[in-house]
Write a protein that holds these residues in place. Structure first.
Motif, PDB file in Angstrom:
ATOM      1  N   UNK A   5       0.833  -1.201   0.000  1.00  0.00           N
ATOM      2  CA  UNK A   5       0.000   0.000   0.000  1.00  0.00           C
ATOM      3  C   UNK A   5       0.868   1.252   0.000  1.00  0.00           C
ATOM      4  N   UNK A   6       0.302   2.337  -0.421  1.00  0.00           N
ATOM      5  CA  UNK A   6       1.011   3.620  -0.408  1.00  0.00           C
ATOM      6  C   UNK A   6       1.185   4.085   1.032  1.00  0.00           C
ATOM      7  N   UNK A   7       2.368   4.568   1.351  1.00  0.00           N
ATOM      8  CA  UNK A   7       2.646   5.072   2.694  1.00  0.00           C
ATOM      9  C   UNK A   7       2.442   6.585   2.699  1.00  0.00           C
ATOM     10  N   UNK A   8       1.584   7.056   3.568  1.00  0.00           N
ATOM     11  CA  UNK A   8       1.366   8.499   3.703  1.00  0.00           C
ATOM     12  C   UNK A   8       1.010   8.806   5.149  1.00  0.00           C
ATOM     13  N   UNK A   9       1.014  10.101   5.473  1.00  0.00           N
ATOM     14  CA  UNK A   9       0.727  10.577   6.831  1.00  0.00           C
ATOM     15  C   UNK A   9       1.691   9.990   7.865  1.00  0.00           C
ATOM     16  N   UNK A  10       2.924   9.784   7.446  1.00  0.00           N
ATOM     17  CA  UNK A  10       3.993   9.407   8.374  1.00  0.00           C
ATOM     18  C   UNK A  10       4.991  10.567   8.423  1.00  0.00           C
ATOM     19  N   UNK A  11       5.496  10.874   9.583  1.00  0.00           N
ATOM     20  CA  UNK A  11       6.410  12.011   9.724  1.00  0.00           C
ATOM     21  C   UNK A  11       7.784  11.683   9.155  1.00  0.00           C
ATOM     22  N   UNK A  12       8.447  12.693   8.619  1.00  0.00           N
ATOM     23  CA  UNK A  12       9.821  12.551   8.142  1.00  0.00           C
ATOM     24  C   UNK A  12      10.772  12.626   9.334  1.00  0.00           C
ATOM     25  N   UNK A  13      11.889  11.915   9.269  1.00  0.00           N
ATOM     26  CA  UNK A  13      12.831  11.923  10.392  1.00  0.00           C
ATOM     27  C   UNK A  13      13.364  13.330  10.679  1.00  0.00           C
ATOM     28  N   UNK A  14      13.715  13.552  11.921  1.00  0.00           N
ATOM     29  CA  UNK A  14      14.346  14.800  12.332  1.00  0.00           C
ATOM     30  C   UNK A  14      15.850  14.641  12.101  1.00  0.00           C
ATOM     31  N   UNK A  15      16.332  15.157  10.986  1.00  0.00           N
ATOM     32  CA  UNK A  15      17.712  14.909  10.582  1.00  0.00           C
ATOM     33  C   UNK A  15      18.244  16.099   9.798  1.00  0.00           C
ATOM     34  N   UNK A 321       9.042  14.674  19.633  1.00  0.00           N
ATOM     35  CA  UNK A 321       7.583  14.765  19.762  1.00  0.00           C
ATOM     36  C   UNK A 321       7.030  15.919  18.931  1.00  0.00           C
ATOM     37  N   UNK A 322       7.702  17.056  18.966  1.00  0.00           N
ATOM     38  CA  UNK A 322       7.264  18.209  18.183  1.00  0.00           C
ATOM     39  C   UNK A 322       7.383  17.942  16.689  1.00  0.00           C
ATOM     40  N   UNK A 323       8.491  17.328  16.290  1.00  0.00           N
ATOM     41  CA  UNK A 323       8.691  17.017  14.875  1.00  0.00           C
ATOM     42  C   UNK A 323       7.596  16.088  14.350  1.00  0.00           C
ATOM     43  N   UNK A 324       7.245  15.090  15.130  1.00  0.00           N
ATOM     44  CA  UNK A 324       6.223  14.128  14.707  1.00  0.00           C
ATOM     45  C   UNK A 324       4.836  14.763  14.662  1.00  0.00           C
ATOM     46  N   UNK A 325       4.465  15.453  15.724  1.00  0.00           N
ATOM     47  CA  UNK A 325       3.098  15.983  15.802  1.00  0.00           C
ATOM     48  C   UNK A 325       2.867  17.127  14.829  1.00  0.00           C
ATOM     49  N   UNK A 326       3.937  17.803  14.399  1.00  0.00           N
ATOM     50  CA  UNK A 326       3.778  18.866  13.402  1.00  0.00           C
ATOM     51  C   UNK A 326       3.441  18.296  12.031  1.00  0.00           C
ATOM     52  N   UNK A 327       3.794  17.025  11.782  1.00  0.00           N
ATOM     53  CA  UNK A 327       3.577  16.415  10.469  1.00  0.00           C
ATOM     54  C   UNK A 327       2.401  15.434  10.443  1.00  0.00           C
ATOM     55  N   UNK A 328       2.130  14.810  11.544  1.00  0.00           N
ATOM     56  CA  UNK A 328       1.103  13.765  11.589  1.00  0.00           C
ATOM     57  C   UNK A 328      -0.298  14.375  11.652  1.00  0.00           C
ATOM     58  N   UNK A 329      -1.157  13.968  10.741  1.00  0.00           N
ATOM     59  CA  UNK A 329      -2.536  14.463  10.686  1.00  0.00           C
ATOM     60  C   UNK A 329      -3.472  13.519  11.434  1.00  0.00           C
ATOM     61  N   UNK A 330      -4.428  14.091  12.145  1.00  0.00           N
ATOM     62  CA  UNK A 330      -5.470  13.301  12.811  1.00  0.00           C
ATOM     63  C   UNK A 330      -6.724  14.162  12.958  1.00  0.00           C
ATOM     64  N   UNK A 402       4.536   8.764  24.054  1.00  0.00           N
ATOM     65  CA  UNK A 402       3.107   8.639  23.788  1.00  0.00           C
ATOM     66  C   UNK A 402       2.671   9.585  22.674  1.00  0.00           C
ATOM     67  N   UNK A 403       3.341  10.724  22.539  1.00  0.00           N
ATOM     68  CA  UNK A 403       3.012  11.652  21.450  1.00  0.00           C
ATOM     69  C   UNK A 403       3.235  11.010  20.080  1.00  0.00           C
ATOM     70  N   UNK A 404       4.174  10.063  20.013  1.00  0.00           N
ATOM     71  CA  UNK A 404       4.440   9.361  18.758  1.00  0.00           C
ATOM     72  C   UNK A 404       3.577   8.115  18.594  1.00  0.00           C
ATOM     73  N   UNK A 405       2.836   7.757  19.632  1.00  0.00           N
ATOM     74  CA  UNK A 405       2.022   6.557  19.567  1.00  0.00           C
ATOM     75  C   UNK A 405       2.885   5.317  19.430  1.00  0.00           C
ATOM     76  N   UNK A 406       2.382   4.330  18.693  1.00  0.00           N
ATOM     77  CA  UNK A 406       3.113   3.077  18.530  1.00  0.00           C
ATOM     78  C   UNK A 406       4.447   3.252  17.866  1.00  0.00           C
ATOM     79  N   UNK A 407       4.577   4.260  16.973  1.00  0.00           N
ATOM     80  CA  UNK A 407       5.867   4.493  16.318  1.00  0.00           C
ATOM     81  C   UNK A 407       6.966   4.827  17.324  1.00  0.00           C
TER      82      UNK A 407
END
Length: 550
Positions: A5-15, A321-330, A402-407
């Motif tokens: 499946x197509x991967x989308x709505x996943x945050x890009x690494x902080x790098x 946590x900030x990097x992930x939540x800024x990109x992840x849609x819910x 927990x801000x990243x959830x299971x990831x």
């Protein structure tokens, strides 16, 4: 062929970002504590540590932990620890940045502030990879302790100050740079080092002074690949401090046997071991029978590093946590814009900034040991900072995960940086004295000078900004003077820490930050979990300040 499946709505690494330029709380703390400090080295280090290359080294050093080699293929005892090349790359970077013994070879001054500069670099490096910093921290801590043996200090100190890393197991005379460790803990004693049973028998004297043969063990002997160690052993006059090299001056291995490496919860890239001494050669440092005061000087510095290290881990956890939540849609918008998540993130950012403020303030005291107030503050703040910052670290890491959830919980391929942080967090609270030891040490420190006057001087600039903070500050002298039982020592350590953190934030953080910190941590408008900040606070401003990228 089946297509995934197509991967989308996943945050890009902080790098590939600059850890220093994006750490506004650290930059403001440095401007306050060392206003003339030249920060160009930190900016360069921040870019290096945020790079994809260094992040790969951090991952590989943890995926491929150290291995113990007790014998060579011919059956000869070698007692060596083998590391992945990425470990050595990280060690080289830390040594090149002067995070080990380098500050002791530099004259203190407002433009250099070597201990504050080193503290900031240590904190930044912890964001990348904390466990390799164990031998770095011990080298920093033991270097001044060697002054108790002038002959050893004269030969070893220049190479402990060196920015050259050489992992080879060979004579110190053949190396351009050296590292050192320490060994105190035994099976039966733990923090009670007076219970040590390792015996020291005097054999004579030579160019390094009084030489002894040590027989016994150490239960936690971290970084056994260092070039030498300061250890405790029982001499005729009592517990004493000794210098014990891995390789003797003639080139032969000392009688130090590595029994096994510890299988730890975290700190995977670092080798921690159990060792035995079988008549190992060691030289007296300081006076015989005065080993505890001698080694406690080193403990003070490693406790500083526990505070710095946890502060760095907290910053990285919040950044992730900030990097992930800024990109992840819910639910139709980024997580960072959801009101309840915004409360959690702002709360985490407050905790991280307060830890940074207190840790850098403590480092400042070591640059100003010619000042009586700073000497007393170093003595008081060391147990306070280690107790409170390290206690808060594990709570913050769990919430950030927990801000990243299971990831955040997954370590697949060794890329689970948040999981690595979570496993690392408890170490600094345990190492070099757990919470009770720190609280009791605070009580000892309070008897060393006029603590009430020191607190008044330290917190005077912050008075008049927040009524709740003023009330807490006003209560401290009476509580300090009335403190007669250890049972209340943790509460006092907590409140001293909160008062000092708030006082520092009032002086060098934006109003949105210090107002929220005082209202929640001191004013009582807070629950028992992160994400329970009260109404009327500027959460957006707090989050913008903490963002690791624009």
């Amino acid at each position: 062929m089946t297509l995934t499946h197509e991967v989308f709505n996943q945050s890009e690494p902080l790098v590939d970002y600059n850890l220093f330029d994006t750490h506004r709380a650290l930059r403001d703390a440095l401007r306050f504590n060392a206003p003339q400090l030249q920060v160009a080295p930190l900016r360069s280090l921040g870019a290096q540590l945020g790079s994809a290359e260094m992040q790969a080294h951090a991952r590989l050093a943890n995926v491929h932990p150290p291995q113990l080699i007790t014998h060579d293929r011919f059956g000869r005892r070698v007692d060596q620890v083998e590391f992945h090349p990425s470990y050595h790359a990280l060690m080289s970077a830390a040594v090149a940045a002067g995070l080990h013994g380098t500050p002791w070879g530099q004259p203190p001054g407002p433009e250099t502030s070597p201990h504050v500069l080193r503290a900031a670099g240590f904190m930044l490096f912890t964001e990348l990879e904390p466990s390799i910093l164990c031998p770095i921290s011990m080298t920093y801590a033991v270097t001044p302790g060697l002054r108790g043996n002038a002959a050893v200090h004269a030969e070893w100190a220049p190479k402990l100050h060196s920015r050259w890393y050489d992992p080879a197991l060979k004579s110190f005379r053949e190396k351009a740079g050296l590292t050192m460790g320490m060994g105190m803990t035994e099976k039966q004693g733990g923090s009670d080092v007076r219970a040590n049973t390792t015996q020291a028998v005097r054999e004579g004297s030579d160019a390094w002074g009084e030489r002894y043969a040590l027989t016994g063990h150490k239960w936690f002997f971290s970084a056994p690949m260092c070039d030498a160690f300061l250890v405790l052993a029982q001499a005729p006059a009592g517990l004493s401090c000794f210098f014990l090299p891995r390789v003797l001056q003639g080139g032969s291995l000392n009688a130090l046997r590595i029994q096994r490496l510890k299988d730890k919860l975290g700190n995977k890239a670092n080798a921690s071991s159990e060792v035995e001494f079988l008549g190992a050669s060691a030289w007296l440092v300081g006076e015989e029978g005065r080993g505890i005061p001698q080694i406690l000087e080193m403990g003070t510095l490693t406790r500083l590093d526990c505070s710095l290290g946890t502060s760095g881990l907290m910053r990285q956890a919040v950044a992730l946590a900030l990097n992930h939540t800024a990109q992840r849609q819910a639910f139709g918008k980024p997580l960072i814009e959801q009101p309840l998540m915004k409360n959690v993130l702002a709360d985490l950012a407050l905790e991280s900034e307060a830890a940074t403020a207190l840790a850098i303030r403590l480092a400042r005291a070591f640059d100003r040991q010619d000042d009586a107030h700073e000497r007393l503050m170093a003595r008081i703040l060391t147990p306070v900072a280690k107790f409170w910052i390290c206690k808060r670290g594990s709570h913050l890491a769990q919430e950030a995960m927990e801000c990243l959830g299971g990831n955040g919980y997954v370590e697949e391929g060794g890329q689970g940086v948040m999981a690595r942080i979570y496993r690392e967090m408890p170490l600094n609270s345990i190492w070099e004295g757990a919470g009770n030891i720190m609280a009791i040490d605070l009580l000892r420190a309070l008897r060393k000078g006029d603590a009430a006057a020191a607190f008044a001087q330290e917190l005077a600039p912050a008075r008049g900004q927040h009524a709740a903070l003023d009330r807490l500050v006003d209560s401290l002298p009476t509580r300090v003077e009335a403190m007669a039982t250890e049972a209340e020592a943790r509460r006092l350590a907590q409140d001293v820490a909160l008062a000092l953190q708030a006082g520092l934030l009032v002086q060098h953080a934006p109003a949105a930050v210090h107002s929220a910190f005082v209202a929640s941590r001191i004013g009582g408008d807070w629950g028992h979990a992160f994400g329970t900040l009260g109404r009327g606070l500027d959460l957006d401003a707090i989050i913008r300040r903490a963002m690791p990228v624009a």
